[in-house]
Design a protein around this motif. Structure first.
Motif, PDB file in Angstrom:
ATOM      1  N   ASN A  53       0.827  -1.206   0.000  1.00 31.65           N
ATOM      2  CA  ASN A  53       0.000   0.000   0.000  1.00 31.65           C
ATOM      3  C   ASN A  53       0.865   1.261   0.000  1.00 31.65           C
ATOM      4  O   ASN A  53       0.577   2.222  -0.718  1.00 31.65           O
ATOM      5  N   ASN A  54       1.948   1.261   0.788  1.00 31.89           N
ATOM      6  CA  ASN A  54       2.865   2.406   0.817  1.00 31.89           C
ATOM      7  C   ASN A  54       3.530   2.599  -0.538  1.00 31.89           C
ATOM      8  O   ASN A  54       3.678   3.728  -1.010  1.00 31.89           O
ATOM      9  N   ALA A  55       3.958   1.511  -1.161  1.00 29.18           N
ATOM     10  CA  ALA A  55       4.620   1.596  -2.470  1.00 29.18           C
ATOM     11  C   ALA A  55       3.671   2.172  -3.514  1.00 29.18           C
ATOM     12  O   ALA A  55       4.067   3.011  -4.326  1.00 29.18           O
ATOM     13  N   ILE A  74       9.110  -3.378  -4.742  1.00 30.16           N
ATOM     14  CA  ILE A  74       7.657  -3.545  -4.838  1.00 30.16           C
ATOM     15  C   ILE A  74       7.117  -2.777  -6.039  1.00 30.16           C
ATOM     16  O   ILE A  74       6.300  -3.289  -6.805  1.00 30.16           O
ATOM     17  N   GLN A  75       7.578  -1.544  -6.233  1.00 24.75           N
ATOM     18  CA  GLN A  75       7.110  -0.737  -7.357  1.00 24.75           C
ATOM     19  C   GLN A  75       7.474  -1.378  -8.699  1.00 24.75           C
ATOM     20  O   GLN A  75       6.662  -1.402  -9.621  1.00 24.75           O
ATOM     21  N   GLU A  76       8.677  -1.921  -8.806  1.00 25.25           N
ATOM     22  CA  GLU A  76       9.085  -2.594 -10.041  1.00 25.25           C
ATOM     23  C   GLU A  76       8.198  -3.802 -10.320  1.00 25.25           C
ATOM     24  O   GLU A  76       7.811  -4.044 -11.469  1.00 25.25           O
ATOM     25  N   ILE A  77       7.857  -4.539  -9.277  1.00 22.57           N
ATOM     26  CA  ILE A  77       6.979  -5.709  -9.438  1.00 22.57           C
ATOM     27  C   ILE A  77       5.607  -5.256  -9.928  1.00 22.57           C
ATOM     28  O   ILE A  77       5.048  -5.816 -10.879  1.00 22.57           O
ATOM     29  N   LEU A  78       5.050  -4.226  -9.292  1.00 26.54           N
ATOM     30  CA  LEU A  78       3.728  -3.732  -9.679  1.00 26.54           C
ATOM     31  C   LEU A  78       3.732  -3.193 -11.109  1.00 26.54           C
ATOM     32  O   LEU A  78       2.796  -3.436 -11.873  1.00 26.54           O
ATOM     33  N   LEU A  79       4.786  -2.475 -11.479  1.00 27.32           N
ATOM     34  CA  LEU A  79       4.874  -1.936 -12.835  1.00 27.32           C
ATOM     35  C   LEU A  79       5.030  -3.025 -13.888  1.00 27.32           C
ATOM     36  O   LEU A  79       4.690  -2.821 -15.050  1.00 27.32           O
ATOM     37  N   SER A  80       5.519  -4.198 -13.475  1.00 23.40           N
ATOM     38  CA  SER A  80       5.642  -5.322 -14.423  1.00 23.40           C
ATOM     39  C   SER A  80       4.306  -6.037 -14.611  1.00 23.40           C
ATOM     40  O   SER A  80       4.218  -6.978 -15.391  1.00 23.40           O
ATOM     41  N   GLY A  81       3.276  -5.592 -13.873  1.00 29.97           N
ATOM     42  CA  GLY A  81       1.948  -6.195 -14.008  1.00 29.97           C
ATOM     43  C   GLY A  81       1.727  -7.374 -13.081  1.00 29.97           C
ATOM     44  O   GLY A  81       0.717  -8.066 -13.186  1.00 29.97           O
ATOM     45  N   LYS A  82       2.631  -7.600 -12.161  1.00 34.17           N
ATOM     46  CA  LYS A  82       2.504  -8.725 -11.222  1.00 34.17           C
ATOM     47  C   LYS A  82       2.206  -8.205  -9.829  1.00 34.17           C
ATOM     48  O   LYS A  82       2.213  -7.002  -9.580  1.00 34.17           O
ATOM     49  N   GLN A  83       1.939  -9.119  -8.915  1.00 36.43           N
ATOM     50  CA  GLN A  83       1.675  -8.787  -7.517  1.00 36.43           C
ATOM     51  C   GLN A  83       2.747  -9.411  -6.627  1.00 36.43           C
ATOM     52  O   GLN A  83       3.216 -10.510  -6.895  1.00 36.43           O
ATOM     53  N   VAL A  84       3.098  -8.711  -5.566  1.00 37.14           N
ATOM     54  CA  VAL A  84       4.041  -9.250  -4.600  1.00 37.14           C
ATOM     55  C   VAL A  84       3.412 -10.455  -3.919  1.00 37.14           C
ATOM     56  O   VAL A  84       2.232 -10.415  -3.541  1.00 37.14           O
TER      57      VAL A  84
END
Length: 87
Positions: A53-55, A74-84
């Motif tokens: 949520n913070n990211a 975390i931001q790189e993961i989200l930008l790749s379209g995936k979830q942590v």
């Protein structure tokens, strides 16, 4: 059982662990692209979700010059379209 199924099973089990009567729990954040743990923490309540949520919040409203490596990951993961993966 392959690695993906084991992670999904562990993730499902950890969801119930955070809702138990224990005051604190230990958790991991895993990169779904590599299946490597990039953060281990101790928390209570909804702490495991606060990092993501913070990211997300910092992606929208980031005036900070310094963002932690954890948040960057975390931001790189989200930008790749995936979830942590949280376990």
């Amino acid at each position: 059982m392959d690695c993906n199924n084991e992670l999904i099973q562990l993730h499902s089990e950890s969801d119930t662990d955070t809702n138990s009567n224990r005051k604190y729990y230990v958790y991991r954040l895993v990169d779904p692209r590599t299946y490597l743990t990039f953060y281990v923490g101790k928390g209570c309540g909804d702490r495991i979700n606060q990092h993501v949520n913070n990211a997300k919040s910092l992606m929208i409203n980031s005036d900070e010059d310094e963002i932690s490596l954890k948040i960057q990951q975390i931001q790189e993961i989200l930008l790749s379209g995936k979830q942590v993966i949280r376990m």
